[in-house]
Design a protein around this motif. Structure first.
Motif, mmCIF file in Angstrom:
data_model
loop_
_atom_site.group_PDB
_atom_site.id
_atom_site.type_symbol
_atom_site.label_atom_id
_atom_site.label_comp_id
_atom_site.label_asym_id
_atom_site.label_seq_id
_atom_site.Cartn_x
_atom_site.Cartn_y
_atom_site.Cartn_z
ATOM 1 N N ILE A 86 4.629 0.517 1.898
ATOM 2 C CA ILE A 86 5.907 0.726 1.224
ATOM 3 C C ILE A 86 6.925 1.424 2.146
ATOM 4 C CG2 ILE A 86 5.073 2.862 0.107
ATOM 5 C CD1 ILE A 86 7.548 0.424 -1.512
ATOM 6 N N LEU A 87 6.446 2.196 3.134
ATOM 7 C CA LEU A 87 7.371 2.927 4.002
ATOM 8 C C LEU A 87 7.761 2.145 5.264
ATOM 9 C CD1 LEU A 87 5.868 6.558 3.763
ATOM 10 C CD2 LEU A 87 7.667 5.538 2.364
ATOM 11 N N VAL A 99 9.860 -3.629 4.388
ATOM 12 C CA VAL A 99 9.815 -3.485 2.929
ATOM 13 C C VAL A 99 11.041 -2.725 2.446
ATOM 14 C CG1 VAL A 99 8.436 -2.631 0.986
ATOM 15 C CG2 VAL A 99 7.301 -3.457 3.040
ATOM 16 N N ILE A 112 0.845 -1.204 0.000
ATOM 17 C CA ILE A 112 0.000 0.000 0.000
ATOM 18 C C ILE A 112 0.880 1.254 0.000
ATOM 19 C CG2 ILE A 112 -1.793 1.238 1.327
ATOM 20 C CD1 ILE A 112 -2.897 -1.454 0.678
ATOM 21 N N GLY A 113 0.385 2.341 -0.656
ATOM 22 C CA GLY A 113 1.188 3.567 -0.740
ATOM 23 C C GLY A 113 0.565 4.817 -0.145
#
Lengths: 41, 105, 481
Positions: free
Chosen positions: B61-62, B66, B23-24
């Motif tokens: 993603i942060l 990851v 997810i972003g």
């Protein structure tokens, strides 16, 4: 964790967009099976 | 519900093995809602995942898990900037909770 | 040759509670479960006075500065402004009775039928509006037998128009097999035309111009006008101009999702700078599709449905008058096709590159106007505070440049940003709702400049994964040479 995985991506236009995540996970050795950017407005 | 339809279709075609969702969205609440919708389904709405749990691992993603997997130069170019913008601690905590919830279902 | 100016602007809201059911999201949800969804929508609608007294709406029509929202207790809908006026320096909030009459006035193909009993009430309402009191409203007055309206709704695909819980008219389809001319699409297009015309009328009034003094019109609304052979290929610029009496103007439409208004202003400025046209009006009407877009979040939290208004706006771009703020055409921020997918490179293209050309720091722009969606609409629906995220990104650029420390981002957002206050009408919140306030503040000497940054979601049309963006700096006029 990502290497060899099949990744489904939901990016955010005002966050990290899908094409940017795609570049990241591909570089980590994962395969992208779906990628879409969302616009929440 | 569109997101649930997409996930359901991909799982039907490929099975759940090796599938991961990333997810972003940088707003912690938005990221959480997105993550829960695509993995746990939402019991309050009637969608393709209502009552179905696919137990797909979901990451942001942060998150460091990851980030550590991605070549540093690529990560910095594509996503690193958003660490200044986002509350990464809250995001990491929420995503860990969601993954724990998934394994308990 | 000096850069063009934005001389004046207008902003309008049209209260449309009885059209919420025809918004894209409500319509799909109602189709799934009509017995549950429709009553829940109807019981969460606001009255006109509630919509008028809603602080963000007062900011939009210019009665309140956006920064004032920082001091107001939330939820804003729970703290209505006493004595709030439907009129503001930039335009007005129009009640639904007047909107229905104006919609009939905008109708050149007998698409709208109003019932005989109601039509005079609606035209009477519009006659009470100073901007329309002298219009020829015979078309609105006429009215139709109720039986014929019912027959069209039952057998010919016409969609009912509601008022106080009962049917008072309908909108027809205009082709039996053409989905682009079905009643729902024509209703959407007609409301964009109507609200656009209302915005342009206020622009002419604010600018003290005769309609025939406008020589070019650019429409940046988001609807798709056309027929089966050219879906979305048509436009509204001339339809709106015709309705407003701009007999000496030509024009066309510019479509770019939420960046539409900024592209339209850029084109207007270029046409003026090139000397092709003298007075260009940029106009955007409202989006019916987005009414009630987040209603599920609002209803589930016991809130009123806040997406009950159509937004409209218009700007007048002309040659330099020596007074009004100028558009710096030497520092347009572009999101080029090759700008890359990362948020950093996109924001650098839109904010830092233009500032570099001017030799300015991030902190030397007094106010940034970015996506200005009202967070009270989006946060309860799980869509986040979009303006805040964008302001934090601009602050983060300052951190990268070492102009700011990371812990100073919040302060930067407070000083150089503002709370979102615009209805979530797609192209409407795209930075431009602040233009009126910026023009005023720059004229008064309270501000030197403001940067306008819009972001678009090209990927929504499924033809590219790209997003889009454009920015420009509005600056104090250096004065006559």
């Amino acid at each position: 964790m990502l290497k060899g995985k099949k990744v489904i991506i939901f990016g955010d236009r005002d966050g990290v967009p899908a094409p940017a995540i795609e570049k990241c996970v591909t570089a980590a050795g994962a395969e992208v099976v779906f990628a879409a950017t969302e616009c929440f407005v | 519900m569109e997101k649930q339809t997409i996930i359901k279709k991909l799982v039907d075609e490929r099975g759940v093995e090796d599938l991961v969702v990333v997810i972003g969205a940088v707003d912690p609440e938005v990221a959480q809602v997105t993550a829960e919708t695509v993995t746990l389904g939402d019991p309050s709405f009637a969608g393709p995942l209502a009552g179905v749990s696919l137990r797909l691992p979901v990451y942001h993603i942060l998150e460091s898990e990851v980030k550590n997997d991605i070549p540093q130069d690529v990560y910095e170019e594509q996503a690193g900037f958003m660490e200044i913008v986002a509350d990464t601690e809250t995001i990491s905590r929420k995503f860990k909770e969601i993954r724990e919830k998934i394994t308990q279902v | 040759m000096p850069d063009p100016i934005i001389k004046t602007c207008s902003y309008i809201l049209a209260h449309a509670p009885n059209f919420v059911r025809y918004g894209s999201k409500p319509m799909r949800e109602i189709a799934d479960d009509p017995d549950a969804v429709l009553p829940s929508i109807e019981s969460h609608l606001r009255t006109f006075q509630e919509a008028v007294a809603y602080a963000p709406n007062q900011v939009y029509i210019g009665n309140l500065h956006p920064d004032r929202l920082n001091d107001m207790e939330q939820p804003w809908y729970g703290h209505p402004l006493e004595g709030a006026s439907r009129c503001g320096p930039y335009g007005e909030s129009m009640p639904e009775d007047e909107l229905l009459a104006l919609m009939k006035l905008a109708d050149d193909f007998d698409l709208v039928w109003l019932d005989k009993e109601t039509a005079p009430i609606l035209s009477g309402a519009l006659r009470s509006n100073p901007l329309w009191k002298d219009s020829d409203l015979k078309k609105v007055d006429a009215g139709m037998e109720r039986g014929r309206i019912d027959e069209r709704i039952q057998h010919h695909g016409s969609l009912p128009l509601y008022r106080d819980g009962r049917v008072v008219g309908c909108v027809h389809r205009h082709h039996e097999q053409d989905d682009t001319l079905k009643a729902h699409v024509l209703m959407e297009n007609l409301l964009a035309k109507t609200s656009g015309a209302l915005a342009l009328t206020h622009l002419l009034n604010n600018a003290k111009l005769r309609p025939d003094e406008i020589d070019f019109i650019l429409n940046c609304s988001e609807e798709a006008v056309g027929d089966r052979y050219n879906r979305g290929g048509g436009g509204l610029a001339k339809a709106i101009g015709e309705m407003c009496g701009c007999a000496h103007a030509t024009g066309c439409d510019i479509k770019a999702f939420c960046v539409g208004p900024l592209y339209a202003i850029l084109h207007a400025a270029a046409l003026v700078k090139a000397g092709l046209f003298q007075r260009v009006a940029v106009v955007g009407g409202g989006s019916m599709a987005k009414l009630g877009m987040k209603f599920k979040g609002h209803v589930s939290k016991g809130m009123p449905i806040l997406e009950d208004v159509l937004g409209g706006l218009a700007f007048l771009v002309t040659g330099n008058d020596g007074e009004s703020p100028i558009i710096r055409l030497d520092s347009i921020g572009r999101h080029d096709i090759g700008s890359g997918s990362s948020q950093q490179s996109i924001m650098e293209s839109l904010v830092l590159k233009p500032l570099d050309k001017l030799g300015k720091k991030v902190t030397e722009v007094d106010k940034y106007a970015t996506e200005l969606q009202n967070p009270e609409v989006t946060v309860p629906a799980g869509s986040g505070n979009v303006p805040l995220t964008n302001y934090r990104m601009i602050g983060a650029l300052g951190v990268l440049r070492k102009e700011l420390k990371r812990e100073e981002i919040d302060r930067f957002v407070m000083d150089h940003g503002m709370p979102g206050f615009s209805p979530t009408q797609g192209h409407i919140p795209a930075a431009v709702p602040f233009l009126g306030h910026a023009i005023d503040a720059i004229r008064k000497g309270e501000m030197e400049n403001a940067m306008f940054i819009a972001r678009g979601s090209l990927f929504l049309g499924r033809m590219t994964q790209l997003s889009d963006g454009l920015s420009f700096l509005l600056e104090k006029n250096p004065g006559k040479a």
